[in-house]
Design an enzyme around this catalytic site. Structure first.
Site: not given
Length: 510
Positions: A162, A243, A260, A293, A473
């Site tokens: 994206n 994930a 993330e 997201c 991060e």
């Protein structure tokens, strides 16, 4: 040049893009390829090298070989080279914007004005941050203690479709600045600008093996990368199921992860909010066809203003123009892939079957051309009469689909906002500063915006709570992840018989 794929190079938006992997400073082909297709019109953009465990091993070997030299490169020189990469991005900004729009269907005007300038800024910011990275020394019983950040080793970075180059460089810039080598694995749905980044990095002077790009599918090459014993960090942006597979593969070697993941973020609109501003914030959630997201897809509106909010929202959203993302007048482009379109439409159809009511949209919409491409355009949608425990409220759709629920008290608003498995972000619209403080303190989210949206400073930590991710991060938090932190303790009395002398002259052996 017209768009026409060849065995090794394709022309996209009149830009030559190498479709092979980039490993150890060289272009590497694979035995098989996959077809990259533009979501704008369904046309093939190129045949992309399809990596396997063989290419994964070669990339890790190249990164491992290059690591000692890059890690030993003085920080000032690493910073200079990353600055040169930023220069290269800026020189090719128009090309990068055109190629990425063609590849993932996001707005060309956004790529030109926001995304690609931010790509260059990612490199400049972390280069500058590297030179400022420090922690004050502290003293314990006269002993000096010094904290330093040591490069960890080869890093695997797996990025989504994206925002391909933006998120790739959000990870690669700090990893490289820290002295690590990188293996970047872009999404198979939008791989092209990662290949161009390899060219830019080479022209900037990055040594061979410092930045590697491996293309292909997750089960075929991604899992081999994250499971490799020589990989010391894995950073991933994407879905929760993927994930879990990455975490399982990395667990054998206890490879540290930064994840993330998805979101189901709320936008809380209180009666004391500037209603026009709140409507603008809500309509902004359709950006990138809802494929963000962070999007606040759950509108939670105080009951006393819900009718007026809905009226203004539908009027404002109805003016959005959907069409070819290369057109400056377009507000919403296509979804990325037929599978994504079917996923989004499936969510809406099941919600309607469960009793939801369509306020806006709720269907596929016409695109700017032939029948195939029309199928990837989905109308901006708002659903109401949805239950809190329903799929449409609880699960990430990742498309231009919002739900609207009402509340009567502040406690109810917070309860509804926090009642999902996710915790990536939240947005609050209120005219009461004290209420903003109370509510934000209770929201489960990695980022909370008050009367604004998508304002991000690279100095701030970024990540999610609950199923929205693991770790943070950004700023120094990126260096904390991409480095092994070391504490060096030095005695005040010098060295005696090869031992560090401690308090009262006694040797401290721990």
């Amino acid at each position: 040049m017209s768009e026409h794929p060849t065995a090794a190079v394709t022309s996209v938006a009149q830009v030559a893009v190498d479709t092979r992997h980039f490993i150890g400073g060289e272009r590497v082909a694979s035995a098989e390829t996959f077809t990259d297709v533009s979501p704008i019109d369904g046309r093939p953009l190129g045949e992309i090298a399809r990596g396997t465990a063989t290419e994964a091993a070669a990339a890790v070997a190249a990164a491992t070989s290059a690591f000692p030299i890059w890690a030993a490169t003085p920080p000032a020189e690493r910073a200079r080279l990353l600055g040169a990469v930023a220069d290269g991005v800026e020189k090719r900004l128009e090309e990068l914007a055109a190629v990425e729009t063609r590849d993932n269907g996001a707005l060309l005007r956004s790529h030109r004005r926001g995304v690609m300038p931010r790509v260059a800024h990612n490199f400049r910011f972390f280069a500058d941050r590297l030179l400022k990275l420090a922690h004050e020394d502290f003293e314990t019983r006269g002993h000096s203690q010094h904290v330093s950040w040591d490069p960890a080793g080869p890093c695997v970075l797996i990025t989504p479709w994206n925002a391909p180059l933006l998120l790739a460089t959000w990870k690669a810039a700090p990893a490289l600045a820290a002295g690590n080598t990188v293996i970047l694995k872009p999404s198979e749905w939008s791989p092209l600008t990662a290949s161009l980044l390899a060219d830019i990095a080479t022209a900037a002077g990055l040594p061979p093996g410092v930045l590697n790009v491996v293309q292909g599918y997750g089960p075929e090459v991604g899992e081999a990368l994250v499971a490799h014993p020589d990989v010391r960090r894995v950073s991933f942006t994407g879905s929760v199921p993927t994930a879990r597979r990455i975490a399982t593969a990395a667990a054998a070697h206890l490879t540290p992860l930064s994840l993330e993941l998805g979101g189901k973020s709320p936008l809380l609109v209180f009666a004391d909010a500037d209603l026009d501003q709140a409507v603008d914030l809500a309509v902004e959630q359709y950006d990138n066809a809802g494929q963000i997201c962070l999007a606040a897809t759950r509108l939670l509106v105080e009951e006393s203003v819900a009718e007026e909010f809905t009226r203004r929202f539908t009027e404002r959203a109805a003016r959005l123009r959907q069409g070819d993302p290369r057109d400056e007048a377009t507000d919403i482009g296509p979804l990325i892939h037929p599978r994504q379109l079917e996923k989004v439409d499936g969510f809406v159809r099941r919600a309607l079957a469960a009793g939801a009511r369509v306020v806006l949209g709720g269907h596929r919409s016409e695109g700017p051309g032939d029948r195939w491409q029309d199928g990837l355009y989905y109308a901006p949608t708002l659903l109401t009469d949805v239950a809190q425990d329903s799929e449409i409220v609880q699960e990430e759709v990742f498309g231009p689909v919002l739900t609207l629920q009402t509340f009567t008290t502040e406690d109810e608003a917070v309860r509804l906002a926090d009642d999902t498995r996710f915790g990536l972000a939240a947005t609050v619209a209120t005219g009461d500063q004290e209420r903003a403080r109370r509510v934000t303190a209770r929201l489960v989210a990695g980022t909370v915006w008050v009367n604004c949206f998508y304002v991000r400073d690279l100095r701030a930590p970024f990540g999610g709570s609950r199923l929205s991710g693991v770790g943070r991060e950004g700023g120094d938090w990126s260096f904390d992840f991409y480095c092994d932190l070391k504490t060096t303790v030095t005695a005040p009395n010098g060295w005696t018989d090869g031992r560090i002398m401690g308090e009262n002259g006694r040797a401290d052996h721990g």
